[in-house]
Design an enzyme around this catalytic site. Structure first.
Site, mmCIF file in Angstrom:
data_model
loop_
_atom_site.group_PDB
_atom_site.id
_atom_site.type_symbol
_atom_site.label_atom_id
_atom_site.label_comp_id
_atom_site.label_asym_id
_atom_site.label_seq_id
_atom_site.Cartn_x
_atom_site.Cartn_y
_atom_site.Cartn_z
ATOM 1 N N CYS A 33 0.835 -1.288 -0.239
ATOM 2 C CA CYS A 33 0.047 -0.106 0.028
ATOM 3 C C CYS A 33 0.978 1.245 0.028
ATOM 4 C CB CYS A 33 -0.991 0.051 1.068
ATOM 5 S SG CYS A 33 -0.335 0.233 2.885
ATOM 6 N N ASP A 35 2.297 2.642 2.557
ATOM 7 C CA ASP A 35 2.338 3.193 3.801
ATOM 8 C C ASP A 35 3.913 3.170 4.610
ATOM 9 O OD1 ASP A 35 -0.062 4.196 3.656
ATOM 10 O OD2 ASP A 35 -0.893 2.492 4.991
ATOM 11 N N CYS A 59 -1.960 6.821 4.452
ATOM 12 C CA CYS A 59 -3.386 7.411 4.079
ATOM 13 C C CYS A 59 -3.903 7.802 5.508
ATOM 14 C CB CYS A 59 -4.153 6.039 3.903
ATOM 15 S SG CYS A 59 -4.176 4.860 5.042
ATOM 16 N N CYS A 103 -3.003 -1.058 8.731
ATOM 17 C CA CYS A 103 -2.485 0.250 9.380
ATOM 18 C C CYS A 103 -2.157 0.031 10.675
ATOM 19 C CB CYS A 103 -3.428 1.310 9.187
ATOM 20 S SG CYS A 103 -3.710 1.774 7.629
#
Length: 144
Positions: A33, A35, A59, A103
Site C-alpha cells: 500500500c 505506507d 493514508c 494500518c
C-alpha cells in the site's frame, strides 16, 4: 466509514514529529500500500517511555493509527509498550474498516521496531520482543 476517533486522530494527530537524540527509532512499511511509519522513543533510566513521536507517510488510517499508538505507549514501561497490539490500537480508535486493518499492524510493528532499536542501543534483551520486519506485507496476518 471511519469512526469519529479515527477522523480526530487524522485531523489532529498527537505526538507528530521527531525526537532529537532518541533512545530508539523504528521504521516499518507496507510495500503493497506504500505506507511508511517511523516511531521515535525517549526512554528514561527506569525504562519508562517519557516521550514518543511519529512520522508517517500514508493514508488517513495510517496517520490515525500512528497517533493513537503513541498515545497508548506514552508514560508506559517498555514491557507495557510491548503489549500494545494492533487490536488495542483499533479498539482505541473505535474500529477500522477491514481494508485498513493493516494500518493498525503497521503501528504495532513500529512500536516493536523502536523498542528493538532501544534494546540494541542499551545492550539489553526485552523479554518477548522479536526482531522486527521492515515490510509488514511479508509478516503474518493481523491479529484480531
Amino acid at each position: 466509514m471511519y469512526s469519529e476517533k479515527v477522523m480526530d486522530h487524522f485531523s489532529n494527530p498527537r505526538n507528530m514529529g521527531e525526537i532529537e537524540n532518541p533512545s530508539g527509532v523504528g521504521t516499518v512499511g507496507n510495500a503493497k500500500c506504500g505506507d511508511i511509519m517511523r516511531m521515535y522513543l525517549d526512554v528514561d533510566e527506569a525504562g519508562v517511555i517519557r516521550d514518543v513521536k511519529f512520522k508517517t507517510f500514508g493514508c488517513g488510517a495510517a496517520v490515525a493509527t500512528s497517533s493513537m499508538a503513541t498515545e497508548l505507549v506514552k508514560g508506559r514501561t517498555v514491557e507495557e509498550a510491548l503489549q500494545v497490539t494492533n487490536k488495542a490500537v483499533m479498539e482505541a480508535l473505535d474500529g477500522l474498516p477491514p481494508v485498513k486493518v493493516h494500518c493498525s499492524l503497521l503501528a504495532e510493528e513500529a512500536i516493536h521496531a523502536a523498542l528493538w532499536d532501544y534494546a540494541k542501543r542499551q545492550g539489553i534483551v526485552i523479554e518477548g520482543l522479536k526482531e522486527p520486519v521492515a515490510d509488514i506485507s511479508e509478516s503474518p496476518p493481523a491479529r484480531l
